[in-house]
Design a protein around this motif. Structure first.
Motif, PDB file in Angstrom:
ATOM      1  N   THR A  98     -32.740  55.922 -28.311  1.00  0.00           N
ATOM      2  CA  THR A  98     -32.565  54.568 -28.834  1.00  0.00           C
ATOM      3  C   THR A  98     -31.748  54.630 -30.115  1.00  0.00           C
ATOM      4  OG1 THR A  98     -34.800  54.108 -28.040  1.00  0.00           O
ATOM      5  CG2 THR A  98     -33.765  52.433 -29.427  1.00  0.00           C
TER       6      THR A  98
ATOM      7  N   ALA B 174     -29.929  58.880 -21.497  1.00  0.00           N
ATOM      8  CA  ALA B 174     -28.502  58.839 -21.826  1.00  0.00           C
ATOM      9  C   ALA B 174     -28.148  57.511 -22.461  1.00  0.00           C
ATOM     10  CB  ALA B 174     -27.678  59.049 -20.557  1.00  0.00           C
TER      11      ALA B 174
ATOM     12  N   ARG C  83     -39.098  61.656 -24.969  1.00  0.00           N
ATOM     13  CA  ARG C  83     -38.976  61.692 -23.501  1.00  0.00           C
ATOM     14  C   ARG C  83     -39.142  60.309 -22.926  1.00  0.00           C
ATOM     15  NH1 ARG C  83     -43.626  65.963 -23.065  1.00  0.00           N
ATOM     16  NH2 ARG C  83     -43.871  65.169 -25.177  1.00  0.00           N
ATOM     17  N   SER C  84     -38.309  59.699 -22.139  1.00  0.00           N
ATOM     18  CA  SER C  84     -36.959  60.107 -21.830  1.00  0.00           C
ATOM     19  C   SER C  84     -35.997  58.997 -22.265  1.00  0.00           C
ATOM     20  CB  SER C  84     -36.851  60.375 -20.319  1.00  0.00           C
ATOM     21  OG  SER C  84     -37.621  59.370 -19.628  1.00  0.00           O
ATOM     22  N   THR C  85     -36.097  58.695 -23.567  1.00  0.00           N
ATOM     23  CA  THR C  85     -35.349  57.561 -24.119  1.00  0.00           C
ATOM     24  C   THR C  85     -34.593  57.938 -25.385  1.00  0.00           C
ATOM     25  OG1 THR C  85     -37.215  56.186 -23.411  1.00  0.00           O
ATOM     26  CG2 THR C  85     -35.582  55.128 -24.803  1.00  0.00           C
TER      27      THR C  85
END
Lengths: 685, 685
Positions: free
Chosen positions: B603, B677, B599-601
């Motif tokens: 990579t 996103a 949350r909220s990445t």
């Protein structure tokens, strides 16, 4: 039947002449008790057993209340029907309220064999193909915002709309037979979030983009063929958002791109959107995030997207004069771009179609109060709901009172000029719904609650406008919420459904992928009360629309020979015609079959064709009895059709492998259902 | 939370010092009333409001009883979990009992995007591919009979099995994570009905064929390549049924064809099947229909299949000595045929593995009483259940008492020698389940009822063996029924679920395709009582197995980096590794990505590749919190993965279209979910 059973039981229970016992397990604050007694003769058959059940099951008072408020016996009607998106299941879910029973899943973007959707049935294959728009054969969707068709801004129960965020598509569903009738790819748009919102008489259904897509200068975005290198500069110059007004033909259920139009928007991430009525009639609204125009790029030395996109204290509420936009299009000032008329950003600014108002901070929901006067925005990173007044907006626009313009030249109204109120509600306010008494209800994602507040006049005429009046905890992580016929002039109140993203400890453990949790909340009184926890273990619903059940008038059976695509006679339905013929169509051999299904016979029960033939079966369910559905499948051929009473459907497949393959009715329809079968003989060539 | 709310309400209610009101709408036979009163102080906060609810909603006594028996508050456990087949949805449904809440749909044979099943996720794509066995890429199934793994014939809650009738496949599902782990095509078999039944220690899972398939002489049936012209003569000579014992590896969850075996059977339509325990240990049973060997052919002058297949007064219960069969296989007397060892019909007869007993008439269900002694057959076209005694069967076989043999030489036992009893129950008896008190319950499809009867000793030790003791109407057209842990040595009683095929007037109208109706029936007392009508609007379930909830021990989260296929460390999981590289693998360019989601990445949030690359993304959900699921989708690429906390999954797709495509987390996981996103840049070449 219940009556028979009750009198059976009555005999046993009538021996109990008087029952009055304190029930265990019901202590409230350690002091209260709950007692049932029977005062009138003859004996009521159940008080004692009810005591026993409550006691054995250790039900608390709130549980008893919840149970009795939500139990809908077989044969009874619910008060409301809820249409919920199925999230990335790609489907729509149909629930009853207050029972929270799942009555139906409607296949929309994802093939679904039970409904014979996308498994050789020609009408649904065509639909999925059309919706794929040459991108590739898409077999999924991320459904977000359902909408019901409107007459005078009121939900009329005729059509349902649902969008696919992932591929920017919109679908229409007939509420006569609860089947998908159209899927359209929204031009110049890659992803779509904003919602379906119908204009007051459903002339248009609106769709806003989510993530801006790369546009070729002057030529828009074409799926899979528009390439612009992703840089910060290019993003600002070539990426664009859109707001689309899809023309809808209520008679056919089809979207009409030729008579639709679209407005080019800056490359912010446009978010929720809604079309107004009453004083806001003619206006549409969408909020936005990432007005920072961040593109992410952690590996390239830039900050993560979610950080960079959350810097500004204010983003922009987009205010669109869609009636004027429609005039502009009629006046020929729009530009044809990939099959739709586009009002460019420059034109939109020049013609006075697009305005911005500041909105705090990375907002999410965008909803309109019943009167049509207030536009309510959930602050997401701001603990307030911000309420705008359309009268003030119209005035400020008329007076040309702007604080400036955004980098693209869009005029920005002054926040103080258009704001009606801000209410501090809780952490992470997302979406607002309304009741029939002037209240708003906002979902607070972070503080895990629904907060009830008062609107202002004319929605609320009491002496405490714009104040919080109640709050209830939810479990957990609420996204949208839904009240009956909210976001229309006549919400019905009574119930609220909290669409919670997490369920954690609310249900038995069924593995690491947990269901979502729809919590049904009683809003009929001053205080909100939790009634029911409903697990959603088949998708991650996003939003729901709730309508009074009496507004729905679905078909029970089709007229004999109906093609559900058109609701008229299927061209291949001829009463009594059964058989098959092998013939050439151009270069191709076709074995064409006219088939009937009735308990417990498929005719013909042997079809002989040759390898390589296109087998085309026109099948009619010649039942006239409600619920006498038959289904059709061929072993190893990946073919499945569901044919409801009176329906004629056509299934096509290539008989590419030789052998003798069983086909059979897949709906258990009669005692001889297992014998309702036949053989497809494919002779090798 | 409930407590806080109750004390809030308490203040208001405490003014009511005494409440005793007769409640309207509760008349039973016009004479009875239901009254609630409060006798003790201080005030219980709810009696009055409960009266109001019952009165306003016009609930009848049975409704109140049903509501209170089935309401399971959020946070509470159900008593049982029910695994129901999803019919031609191809999936498995997981319900709680008594709540009848649908907790989970498990994707098995049909791709399902919410679960990331079959949308680019490598492990599930491989599974569907393997299950397709070269027939074609199968994306549906017709699931019929679930079964739970057993230890000493008791359900142990570790594995679930489900069959696909349409394509003769069997799947295994881990009850650690409720995910499908294997799908196998059953060799020499085109369609499969009979059921999954596990042997007492789950060494094998049995599968019977449904429609006989054409065999090449001595070489069995190969999907899509075995062609024998369909004639009555060829049908008898070349078509065959099978009974398969699939070896199951409890450690890996995989079926092991090399150590499985199969028995060739005459071309009857083999129907339900079951493996015994206790006195019937070592034996398996399947009944049959169409011993007439009718093939249909109305257009060719023959009678319809369902008529011609229903001529005989008796069909054949197949009695199989599977332990002896296993020995025969070990002794090398079986023949390898398409990847499995087959005991030919001749060998089966010669070695004393296969016997028939007459069974009236076109029977359907085949169930075993808790003691393992009685095999119970539903008559379908005969109004009786016929009960066989395994002791008598074993004796008759030992004594070689036969009435003759079938056309294939299978010895037929004398009906009177092996029958324990026949009980006239109702019209269209199909299936039997059992409770813990010596009762059987049979579904009667035509007379629309469940009929309760007594078994004989040792199951029932009372003085009225083999008699009907109760009956309850159902709504409507009951197929299977299910009681907790029936068809095992230790059924639990309490509840019965009627799996009704039609619902007609029991639910609000949602179009011509109606839901099915699961009716929950209370069998804890002498008389059965209807508790709840549960609509099934997402498939047409066939059968269900119910297990005590405490037998299930599912995972809450995976250990970090787990590959759910193996429950061990995913080879591509390296803590902290994120990034991507473009490299050549043979002739192909591959862009390989190591991705984390939290949350909220996501990579990396930008992946740059070139058109034509195979993009392979190893994604790890690095959350350790229960319910913190993330999902991953790429716009327009038809790719979807669901990654539960701790899971590592690999997704592959070919970047065949140029452009910049948004990808995002599809599970609403955090307030900044919309910003979770990234972008896939596909540079044209």
């Amino acid at each position: 039947m219940g009556v028979v059973k009750k009198s059976d039981n009555g005999k046993k229970v009538s021996r109990r002449k008087f029952i009055a016992a304190t029930i265990g397990g019901l202590a409230v604050g350690g002091a209260a008790g709950f007692t049932l007694s029977r005062l009138t003769a003859p004996a009521a058959p159940f008080p004692r057993e009810i005591q026993d059940v409550i006691s054995e099951r250790k039900l608390e008072p709130d549980h008893v209340y919840g149970a009795l408020k939500t139990y809908v016996p077989g044969g009874w009607q619910d008060e409301f029907i809820m249409f919920s998106s199925g999230g990335h299941s790609g489907q729509v879910l149909v629930f009853g309220i207050p029972s929270m029973k799942l009555y139906r899943v409607i296949a929309v973007f994802t093939p679904e064999p039970w409904q014979g959707y996308g498994y050789g049935d020609v009408k649904t294959m065509k639909l999925l193909e059309k919706g794929s728009n040459g991108i590739r054969f898409l077999t999924l969707g991320d459904t977000h915002h359902p909408e019901i068709s409107r007459t005078n801004a009121e939900f009329d129960g005729e059509w349902l709309f649902i969008g696919d965020k992932l591929n920017a598509r919109k679908a229409s569903i007939s509420l006569k037979d609860f089947e998908t009738k159209d899927i359209v790819k929204i031009p110049n748009t890659q992803t779509q979030h904003g919602g379906a919102c119908a204009s007051p008489n459903t002339e248009y259904v609106s769709c806003g983009s989510q993530f801006p897509a790369p546009w070729e200068p002057g030529r828009g975005y074409k799926p899979g063929v528009t390439y612009v290198q992703l840089t910060e500069t290019n993003y600002q110059e070539y990426f664009r958002g859109t707001m689309t007004f899809l023309r809808f033909d209520r008679r056919t259920g089809k979207f009409d791109l030729a008579n639709s139009f679209q407005i080019e928007l800056p490359p912010y991430m446009q978010d929720l959107e809604i079309i107004g009525w009453g004083p806001s009639d003619g206006w549409a609204f969408t909020n936005s995030i990432n007005t920072e125009m961040a593109i992410g790029g952690v590996l390239e030395g830039r900050p993560p997207l979610e950080v960079a996109a959350s810097q500004n204290d204010f983003d922009y509420l987009h205010i669109v004069n869609w009636k004027k936009a429609e005039e502009i299009v009629r006046a020929g000032k729009a530009k044809e771009m990939n099959g739709i008329k586009v009002i460019t950003l420059d034109t939109a600014i020049k013609e006075g179609i697009l305005f911005f108002a500041p909105e705090p901070k990375s907002p999410h929901g965008c909803d309109i109060s019943p009167s049509g006067r207030y536009i309510v925005i959930g602050g997401k990173l701001d603990p307030q709901v911000t309420i705008y007044d359309i009268e003030k907006i119209k005035e400020a626009i008329a007076d040309q009172r702007f604080q400036g313009e955004d980098p693209y030249g869009v005029p920005i109204l002054r926040f103080e000029d258009v704001k009606a109120a801000q209410i501090e509600v809780g952490l992470g306010p997302l979406h607002d719904e309304f009741d029939d008494k002037g209240h708003g209800y906002v979902s607070c994602f972070i503080s895990n609650e629904v907060v009830k507040y008062t609107l202002g006049p004319p929605d609320y005429t009491g002496d405490k406008p714009f104040q919080v009046v109640d709050r209830i905890p939810i479990h957990y992580n609420i996204g949208h919420l839904a009240t009956p016929e909210s976001n229309s002039p006549s919400p019905k109140g009574k119930y609220l459904v909290a669409l919670n993203k997490w369920s954690v400890d609310r249900f038995p453990n069924v593995g690491p992928l947990l269901p979502q949790n729809f919590q049904l909340i009683d809003i009929s009184g001053e205080k909100m009360r939790l009634l029911y926890d409903c697990p959603i273990g088949l998708g991650e619903p996003h939003y729901a629309k709730i309508i009074s059940i009496e507004k729905l008038k679905p078909l029970e059976v089709y007229e004999m020979g109906t093609d559900p695509e058109t609701f008229s006679k299927h061209p291949q339905y001829v009463e009594g015609k059964v058989g098959y013929e092998r013939k050439k169509e151009g270069d191709r051999w076709v074995t064409e079959v006219w088939m009937t299904l009735i308990r417990s016979t498929i005719t013909p029960d042997i079809i002989r064709c040759k390898q390589g033939d296109l087998v085309r079966i026109h099948m009619t369910n010649i039942e006239t009895t409600k619920d006498a559905t038959h289904a059709f499948a061929v072993a190893e051929y990946n073919v499945m059709a569901s044919i409801e009473p009176g329906e004629t459907a056509t299934v096509e497949f290539v008989a590419d492998k030789p052998g003798v393959f069983a086909y059979y009715c897949v709906e258990f329809c009669s005692p001889l259902h297992l014998e309702m079968a036949g053989w497809l003989e494919v002779e090798p060539v």
